[in-house]
Scaffold this motif. Structure first.
Motif, PDB file in Angstrom:
ATOM      1  N   PHE B 281     -28.360  51.204  33.035  1.00 56.37           N
ATOM      2  CA  PHE B 281     -28.595  51.278  34.481  1.00 56.37           C
ATOM      3  C   PHE B 281     -28.935  49.947  35.148  1.00 56.37           C
ATOM      4  O   PHE B 281     -28.979  49.854  36.359  1.00 56.37           O
ATOM      5  CB  PHE B 281     -29.644  52.340  34.826  1.00 56.37           C
ATOM      6  N   MET B 284     -26.490  48.240  37.672  1.00 59.90           N
ATOM      7  CA  MET B 284     -26.459  48.952  38.945  1.00 59.90           C
ATOM      8  C   MET B 284     -27.718  48.730  39.757  1.00 59.90           C
ATOM      9  O   MET B 284     -27.661  48.587  40.980  1.00 59.90           O
ATOM     10  CB  MET B 284     -26.229  50.451  38.694  1.00 59.90           C
ATOM     11  N   HIS B 285     -28.887  48.685  39.103  1.00 61.18           N
ATOM     12  CA  HIS B 285     -30.084  48.496  39.949  1.00 61.18           C
ATOM     13  C   HIS B 285     -30.177  47.067  40.458  1.00 61.18           C
ATOM     14  O   HIS B 285     -30.746  46.826  41.519  1.00 61.18           O
ATOM     15  CB  HIS B 285     -31.356  49.066  39.322  1.00 61.18           C
ATOM     16  N   LYS B 288     -28.057  47.211  43.503  1.00 59.89           N
ATOM     17  CA  LYS B 288     -28.786  47.946  44.543  1.00 59.89           C
ATOM     18  C   LYS B 288     -29.844  47.057  45.189  1.00 59.89           C
ATOM     19  O   LYS B 288     -29.933  46.970  46.412  1.00 59.89           O
ATOM     20  CB  LYS B 288     -29.469  49.173  43.926  1.00 59.89           C
ATOM     21  N   ILE B 291     -28.327  44.520  47.473  1.00 56.79           N
ATOM     22  CA  ILE B 291     -27.876  45.076  48.755  1.00 56.79           C
ATOM     23  C   ILE B 291     -29.074  45.295  49.688  1.00 56.79           C
ATOM     24  O   ILE B 291     -29.046  44.927  50.867  1.00 56.79           O
ATOM     25  CB  ILE B 291     -27.107  46.409  48.542  1.00 56.79           C
ATOM     26  N   PHE B 316     -19.417  53.886  40.846  1.00 52.16           N
ATOM     27  CA  PHE B 316     -20.134  52.646  40.555  1.00 52.16           C
ATOM     28  C   PHE B 316     -19.293  51.396  40.819  1.00 52.16           C
ATOM     29  O   PHE B 316     -19.793  50.384  41.283  1.00 52.16           O
ATOM     30  CB  PHE B 316     -20.634  52.638  39.101  1.00 52.16           C
ATOM     31  N   TYR B 319     -19.406  50.671  44.258  1.00 50.66           N
ATOM     32  CA  TYR B 319     -20.737  50.155  44.611  1.00 50.66           C
ATOM     33  C   TYR B 319     -20.813  48.665  44.310  1.00 50.66           C
ATOM     34  O   TYR B 319     -21.332  47.881  45.087  1.00 50.66           O
ATOM     35  CB  TYR B 319     -21.770  50.913  43.782  1.00 50.66           C
ATOM     36  N   ARG B 322     -18.963  46.918  46.905  1.00 49.48           N
ATOM     37  CA  ARG B 322     -19.760  46.936  48.123  1.00 49.48           C
ATOM     38  C   ARG B 322     -20.811  45.823  48.068  1.00 49.48           C
ATOM     39  O   ARG B 322     -21.061  45.141  49.053  1.00 49.48           O
ATOM     40  CB  ARG B 322     -20.440  48.308  48.236  1.00 49.48           C
ATOM     41  N   ASP B 422     -29.156  56.830  33.980  1.00 48.77           N
ATOM     42  CA  ASP B 422     -29.625  56.795  35.365  1.00 48.77           C
ATOM     43  C   ASP B 422     -30.118  58.179  35.813  1.00 48.77           C
ATOM     44  O   ASP B 422     -30.128  59.128  35.021  1.00 48.77           O
ATOM     45  CB  ASP B 422     -28.529  56.250  36.290  1.00 48.77           C
ATOM     46  N   ILE B 423     -30.490  58.278  37.065  1.00 48.32           N
ATOM     47  CA  ILE B 423     -31.076  59.526  37.563  1.00 48.32           C
ATOM     48  C   ILE B 423     -30.065  60.686  37.579  1.00 48.32           C
ATOM     49  O   ILE B 423     -30.386  61.766  37.068  1.00 48.32           O
ATOM     50  CB  ILE B 423     -31.729  59.312  38.950  1.00 48.32           C
ATOM     51  N   PRO B 424     -28.855  60.496  38.130  1.00 45.56           N
ATOM     52  CA  PRO B 424     -27.922  61.632  38.126  1.00 45.56           C
ATOM     53  C   PRO B 424     -27.691  62.184  36.716  1.00 45.56           C
ATOM     54  O   PRO B 424     -27.648  63.403  36.521  1.00 45.56           O
ATOM     55  CB  PRO B 424     -26.625  61.034  38.694  1.00 45.56           C
TER      56      PRO B 424
END
Ligand SMILES: Cc1cc2nc3c(=O)[nH]c(=O)nc-3n(C[C@H](O)[C@H](O)[C@H](O)COP(=O)(O)OP(=O)(O)OC[C@H]3O[C@@H](n4cnc5c(N)ncnc54)[C@H](O)[C@@H]3O)c2cc1C
Ligand code: SF4
Ligand code: SF4
Lengths: 55, 451
Positions: B281, B284-285, B288, B291, B316, B319, B322, B422-424
């Motif tokens: 994860f 990705m964090h 995040k 961003i 992802f 993301y 993005r 991750d959370i999901p």
């Protein structure tokens, strides 16, 4: 057969498992080591991939 | 979250499992609820006690970045909302000391210094262990300077920086600048006191301190009244404090938010010295946090240093793009060798650019370490209590099918207790573990672990 379930750990995983079982009508004992549940997620600001608020 | 109020959920917070006996369908469990010294059923969570509590400590929830009291609520929206007294620091629990202020303040009569641990005996048919993870201690990689170079922090600490309810209300500053800001009120007090201390002499001798000191310096009051020497020393001290205050004030005035941010990936992950696995994860964090940092500060420049970016979940890759488009994130394919501290507490990153195969350096305002996800500290003890095995990395052992069954029938796991996720994914696993537990209660779930 015992009808209760023990969940150890009140992070997002333990919370979700408890809620699912409770909604099935099963009695759950949720044991959390810290004074409040939430786990690491409670420390997060927003979460990927949607950037929604964590709590 | 209505976990706290669901009629089917018996929430035992601040508690630990002590003993487990029996087998699938019929486990007997002993749980010990630690004393909070606050009656959960009476406390309204108003916070009056903490406001008046004289014992100040650093805030664990905010990773030591803010202040907390000896009677505290772990975090604002915590469930249960009751406060807790930390008996290791509360004055009332220190030998030979007394306090009792919170008890006097509490309108609900919730404070109970004599509360004792409670033991519960539970009978359950199935058990789910969701004990989560801890983060890799970045001090174990001394060349990155965490704990020594103050502007090197972890991604979880940065998460608190970005939060509106965090210690900086969402503003990103260098840690050293924050320390200067925090030191200012204290310095102002010291200075005021020093200046005030001069008034007594000024009255006594009807002279301003400046005038006196000029004449004292030229030798006028030598060898006479001892008070003159004391006054002179006080003038020197006050001038020194004033000068220091001015320097600090200038420094604080010139503080800008931290604009240049660098994330270092795989700290303790994919590293044969520590954890060989990928923590899943952290790429990705990092994106995040980049961003969000950019949303808070349009001038933020963000660099992510890593071997590669792993964006394998649903949505992802989009993301990641993005991150590049919206936040202008620069992904630098590299290996970071060392972080040093330059002038004015500036961290300098020394890295090998693995595309161009050259060694480079980059000074930044803040370095953010994406530390590895590891089994939480109590995993081994819980495994022993439950009589289940661990895998080579110290997470609970499972087979590939059914994937959430442990080595003992009737005991399941989910979330980061299984492996980094991750959370999901944790939520999906949780529902799946709940279903397996329900099957046990229905008398059909004790299917053996496929070996
Ligand atoms: C900086 C950072 C940012 C992140 N951002 C995101 C994000 O944006 N989106 C995302 O999907 N994921 C994110 N994650 C990952 C996310 O934190 C995890 O996926 C999630 O918290 C896993 O939940 P869990 O319940 O398995 O574990 P945890 O959150 O670790 O919860 C475990 C709980 O069990 C309790 N516990 C432990 N041992 C015991 C015991 N012996 N007895 C009783 N209780 C015990 C703990 O106190 C804790 O409450 C991030 C992670 C980090 C480090
Ligand atoms: S213990 Fe009393 S004063 Fe403190 S939060 Fe609870 S109700 Fe308020
Ligand atoms: S998710 Fe990214 S940063 Fe984390 S261990 Fe895997 S590759 Fe490294």
């Amino acid at each position: 057969m015992n009808r209760d379930v023990l969940v150890i750990g009140g992070g997002i995983a333990g919370i979700q498992a408890s809620l699912d079982l409770a909604e099935m009508g099963i009695k759950v004992h949720l044991v959390e080591r810290l004074p409040s549940i939430g786990g690491r997620m409670a420390q997060l600001d927003k979460t990927f991939p949607t950037n929604d608020c964590a709590l | 979250m209505d976990v706290g109020r669901h009629p089917n959920i018996n929430l035992l917070a601040y508690s630990e499992v002590e003993k487990v006996e029996g087998q699938a369908g019929d486990f007997r469990v002993t749980v010990r609820k630690k004393p909070r010294y606050v009656d959960e059923s009476k406390c309204t969570g108003c916070g009056a006690c903490a406001e008046k509590c004289p014992t100040v400590t650093s805030d664990e929830y905010n990773l030591g970045l803010g202040k907390a009291k000896a009677i505290y609520k772990y975090f604002a929206q915590g469930i249960p909302s009751a406060y807790t007294i930390d008996a290791t620091i509360c004055r009332n629990f220190q030998p030979g000391k007394k306090c009792g202020i919170c008890q006097k303040v509490c309108q609900a009569g919730a404070i109970d210094y004599k509360q004792e641990a409670k033991i519960f005996e539970l009978s359950v048919g199935a058990i789910i262990a969701a004990t989560g993870y801890d983060l890799f201690d970045a001090r174990r990689i001394p060349e990155y300077g965490y704990g020594r170079i103050r502007n090197v922090i972890t991604a979880l600490e940065f998460e608190r920086f970005l939060s509106a309810s965090g210690p900086t209300h969402g503003h990103v500053y260098r840690v050293t600048d924050l320390a200067a800001q925090e030191a200012l009120p204290e310095m102002e007090k010291v200075c005021q006191k020093a200046v005030k201390g001069l008034e007594r002499y000024e009255k006594q001798f009807s002279m301003t301190s400046d005038e006196f000191y000029g004449r004292y310096e030229s030798g006028e009051f030598k060898g006479g009244n001892e008070e003159y020497d004391k006054w002179a020393a006080a003038v020197v001290a006050a001038r020194k404090a004033t000068a220091e205050l001015e320097v600090l004030q200038k420094k604080v005035e010139s503080i800008e938010s931290a604009h240049r941010l660098a994330f270092i990936q795989c700290v303790g992950s994919r590293d044969i010295r520590f954890n060989k696995y990928c923590s899943g994860f952290c790429c990705m964090h990092a994106i995040k946090e980049a961003i969000i940092a950019r949303e808070h500060d349009r001038d933020a420049q963000v660099y992510i240093f890593g071997m590669d970016i792993r964006a394998v979940g649903k949505g992802f890759e989009e993301y990641r793009n993005r991150g590049a488009k919206e936040a202008g994130v620069h992904y630098i394919r590299s290996r970071v060798a060392e972080i040093t501290e330059g002038k004015n507490h500036t961290p300098i990153i020394w890295y090998e650019d693995t595309k161009e195969r050259v060694v480079r350096q980059m000074p930044v305002d803040l370095v953010i370490l994406s530390t590895a996800c590891q089994p939480s500290a109590s995993t081994r003890r819980v495994a022993e209590l439950l009589g289940i095995e661990l895998n080579e990395f110290g997470f609970y052992k499972t087979a590939s099918y059914p994937p959430l069954d442990t080595t003992r029938p009737g005991i399941f796991i989910c979330g980061c207790a299984h492996s980094p996720m991750d959370i999901p994914e944790s939520v999906a696993q949780a529902s799946s573990a709940a279903a397996r537990a329900a099957q046990v209660l229905a008398g059909s779930g004790t299917m053996r672990l496929a070996s």
